[in-house]
Design an enzyme around this catalytic site. Structure first.
Site, PDB file in Angstrom:
ATOM      1  N   ILE A 106       0.837  -1.197   0.000  1.00 34.14           N
ATOM      2  CA  ILE A 106       0.000   0.000   0.000  1.00 34.14           C
ATOM      3  C   ILE A 106       0.874   1.249   0.000  1.00 34.14           C
ATOM      4  CG2 ILE A 106      -0.225  -0.068   2.524  1.00 34.14           C
ATOM      5  CD1 ILE A 106      -3.145   1.020   2.124  1.00 34.14           C
ATOM      6  N   CYS A 107       0.371   2.309  -0.612  1.00 39.34           N
ATOM      7  CA  CYS A 107       1.000   3.623  -0.590  1.00 39.34           C
ATOM      8  C   CYS A 107       2.366   3.592  -1.283  1.00 39.34           C
ATOM      9  CB  CYS A 107       1.082   4.112   0.862  1.00 39.34           C
ATOM     10  SG  CYS A 107       1.476   5.854   1.069  1.00 39.34           S
ATOM     11  N   HIS A 108       3.462   3.729  -0.539  1.00 37.49           N
ATOM     12  CA  HIS A 108       4.802   3.670  -1.106  1.00 37.49           C
ATOM     13  C   HIS A 108       5.357   2.245  -1.156  1.00 37.49           C
ATOM     14  CE1 HIS A 108       4.613   8.013  -0.446  1.00 37.49           C
ATOM     15  NE2 HIS A 108       5.633   8.123  -1.285  1.00 37.49           N
ATOM     16  N   PHE A 127       0.648   5.108  -4.053  1.00 40.00           N
ATOM     17  CA  PHE A 127       0.558   6.536  -3.769  1.00 40.00           C
ATOM     18  C   PHE A 127       0.644   7.255  -5.113  1.00 40.00           C
ATOM     19  CE2 PHE A 127       2.333  10.583  -2.082  1.00 40.00           C
ATOM     20  CZ  PHE A 127       1.317  10.850  -1.170  1.00 40.00           C
TER      21      PHE A 127
END
Length: 177
Positions: A106-108, A127
């Site tokens: 998730i995200c980075h 992200f």
């Protein structure tokens, strides 16, 4: 049919996005699975970037054997950037992918998937600022709350956590109590 509890590795370093570690971790445990925190060193105290939670690593990446795990979760924030230069972390992810095991980032987190060269021809999200990095690594960035491509599960931000967690739990199945 009763499913067995699964072992889920969390790849973690300092500055992780607090909720992206805390919420999936608690969901894994609540669903009867075993959560193992793998860091650069064993016994390291790892603190989220917002300082609301901290965890102690159970194993170093050098000690961890991908064969012992059914899935790996990679929380975002600054943590993935601290793990990028660890050949043990990258090899762990590559072996998990080679065996077709669930990799949830998730995200980075997808930065580690790019470094592990796993994105060629794959659909994923991350992200939003990582859009170009993902495309440059051969992946196809899709701006959705959660994207599943075979064994890869990816999400963008803390707002996407409910979808990310649900998809990850679905792939693991329900553990028997």
């Amino acid at each position: 049919m009763m499913e067995h509890a699964k072992r889920v590795a969390f790849l973690l370093a300092n500055d992780f996005e607090d909720s992206e570690m805390k919420n999936p971790y608690e969901a894994i445990v609540k669903n009867g699975h075993e959560a193992v925190i793998i860091g650069l060193t064993k016994g390291a105290e790892l603190t989220g970037k917002n300082g609301t939670v901290s965890y102690t690593s159970h194993l170093s990446a050098a000690e961890a054997d991908p064969a012992d795990y059914d899935a790996v979760i990679i929380p975002g924030g600054g943590s993935p950037s601290h793990l990028l230069d660890s050949e043990h972390i990258i090899e762990f992810i590559q072996k998990m992918d080679k065996e077709g095991k669930t990799i949830a980032a998730i995200c980075h987190g997808p930065q580690l998937l790019a470094k592990a060269q796993l994105l060629d021809g794959r659909n994923l999200t991350a992200f939003p600022e990582l859009h170009a990095e993902i495309n440059d690594a051969g992946g196809r960035f899709i701006d959705k709350a959660v994207v599943v491509d075979e064994n890869l599960i990816t999400s963008r931000t803390p707002e996407d956590e409910p979808f990310f967690i649900e998809e990850t739990i679905n792939q693991l199945g329900v553990a028997a109590y």
